[in-house]
Design a protein around this motif. Structure first.
Motif, mmCIF file in Angstrom:
data_model
loop_
_atom_site.group_PDB
_atom_site.id
_atom_site.type_symbol
_atom_site.label_atom_id
_atom_site.label_comp_id
_atom_site.label_asym_id
_atom_site.label_seq_id
_atom_site.Cartn_x
_atom_site.Cartn_y
_atom_site.Cartn_z
ATOM 1 N N ALA A 46 38.248 54.901 -68.370
ATOM 2 C CA ALA A 46 39.442 55.599 -68.837
ATOM 3 C C ALA A 46 40.279 56.154 -67.687
ATOM 4 C CB ALA A 46 39.046 56.734 -69.787
ATOM 5 N N ARG A 47 39.641 56.488 -66.564
ATOM 6 C CA ARG A 47 40.354 57.057 -65.421
ATOM 7 C C ARG A 47 40.741 56.020 -64.368
ATOM 8 N NH1 ARG A 47 35.879 60.694 -65.517
ATOM 9 N NH2 ARG A 47 35.166 59.644 -63.638
ATOM 10 N N THR A 48 40.330 54.780 -64.544
ATOM 11 C CA THR A 48 40.550 53.758 -63.531
ATOM 12 C C THR A 48 41.953 53.172 -63.626
ATOM 13 O OG1 THR A 48 38.201 53.196 -63.461
ATOM 14 C CG2 THR A 48 39.736 51.509 -62.686
ATOM 15 N N HIS A 49 42.620 53.084 -62.481
ATOM 16 C CA HIS A 49 43.933 52.447 -62.415
ATOM 17 C C HIS A 49 43.760 50.965 -62.756
ATOM 18 C CE1 HIS A 49 47.602 50.772 -60.718
ATOM 19 N NE2 HIS A 49 48.099 52.005 -60.771
ATOM 20 N N ALA A 50 44.717 50.416 -63.467
ATOM 21 C CA ALA A 50 44.636 49.022 -63.919
ATOM 22 C C ALA A 50 44.408 48.056 -62.761
ATOM 23 C CB ALA A 50 45.904 48.636 -64.679
ATOM 24 N N SER A 51 44.985 48.324 -61.603
ATOM 25 C CA SER A 51 44.822 47.410 -60.469
ATOM 26 C C SER A 51 43.385 47.372 -59.954
ATOM 27 C CB SER A 51 45.764 47.795 -59.331
ATOM 28 O OG SER A 51 45.398 49.054 -58.792
ATOM 29 N N LYS A 52 42.611 48.416 -60.240
ATOM 30 C CA LYS A 52 41.225 48.478 -59.773
ATOM 31 C C LYS A 52 40.218 48.167 -60.877
ATOM 32 C CE LYS A 52 42.396 51.562 -56.122
ATOM 33 N NZ LYS A 52 41.911 52.402 -55.108
ATOM 34 N N LEU A 53 40.688 47.938 -62.074
ATOM 35 C CA LEU A 53 39.788 47.739 -63.208
ATOM 36 C C LEU A 53 38.848 46.536 -63.037
ATOM 37 C CD1 LEU A 53 38.945 48.972 -65.870
ATOM 38 C CD2 LEU A 53 40.715 47.625 -66.997
ATOM 39 N N PRO A 54 39.311 45.371 -62.564
ATOM 40 C CA PRO A 54 38.364 44.253 -62.409
ATOM 41 C C PRO A 54 37.178 44.593 -61.503
ATOM 42 C CG PRO A 54 40.596 43.432 -62.299
ATOM 43 C CD PRO A 54 40.685 44.938 -62.288
ATOM 44 N N GLN A 55 37.417 45.283 -60.394
ATOM 45 C CA GLN A 55 36.320 45.633 -59.495
ATOM 46 C C GLN A 55 35.391 46.659 -60.131
ATOM 47 O OE1 GLN A 55 35.434 44.224 -56.486
ATOM 48 N NE2 GLN A 55 33.581 45.396 -56.899
ATOM 49 N N VAL A 56 35.949 47.636 -60.830
ATOM 50 C CA VAL A 56 35.119 48.643 -61.499
ATOM 51 C C VAL A 56 34.243 47.976 -62.562
ATOM 52 C CG1 VAL A 56 35.194 50.649 -63.050
ATOM 53 C CG2 VAL A 56 36.611 50.595 -60.995
ATOM 54 N N LEU A 57 34.826 47.067 -63.326
ATOM 55 C CA LEU A 57 34.036 46.366 -64.350
ATOM 56 C C LEU A 57 32.939 45.522 -63.715
ATOM 57 C CD1 LEU A 57 36.835 45.303 -66.854
ATOM 58 C CD2 LEU A 57 35.255 47.242 -67.025
ATOM 59 N N ALA A 58 33.258 44.838 -62.633
ATOM 60 C CA ALA A 58 32.242 44.035 -61.942
ATOM 61 C C ALA A 58 31.113 44.914 -61.427
ATOM 62 C CB ALA A 58 32.879 43.249 -60.805
ATOM 63 N N ASP A 59 31.463 46.066 -60.865
ATOM 64 C CA ASP A 59 30.430 46.981 -60.365
ATOM 65 C C ASP A 59 29.489 47.433 -61.477
ATOM 66 O OD1 ASP A 59 31.465 46.803 -57.802
ATOM 67 O OD2 ASP A 59 32.500 48.728 -57.883
#
Length: 99
Positions: A46-59
């Motif tokens: 919910a707090r993740t910027h859209a540009s960083k979402l793919p990396q956060v999801l992968a992590d």
């Protein structure tokens, strides 16, 4: 992490020399987590910027051994050991398009 994404919503990657499929959707990743971790995942996403979402999801999707493997590679590179590495210059034309 080298990866591909299929229509079914999974990432395919190599971890420890073995091909592994991991969830590539928020719902799929969340389903693999304990209730406590799922609540933390929801807060982070919910707090993740859209540009960083793919990396956060992968992590979040990767198993712990994959993250440990990445840490080992980074430590090896920082120590100056570049064995098994390929220079970006050696990839040739189009080498940077797919990972």
């Amino acid at each position: 992490m080298s990866q591909s994404v299929d229509a079914a919503g999974t990432w395919t990657t190599v971890i420890g020399g073995e091909l592994l499929e991991i969830p590539a959707t928020i719902e799929g990743i969340r389903a693999t987590l304990s209730p406590e971790r799922a609540a933390e995942f929801d807060r982070v996403v919910a707090r993740t910027h859209a540009s960083k979402l793919p990396q956060v999801l992968a992590d979040w999707a990767l198993p712990a051994e994959a993250l440990a493997e990445e840490d080992e590679v980074i430590a090896r590179l920082k120590a100056g050991d570049h064995s098994d590495s390929v220079s970006q210059d050696d990839l040739g034309d189009g080498g940077g398009e797919a990972r």
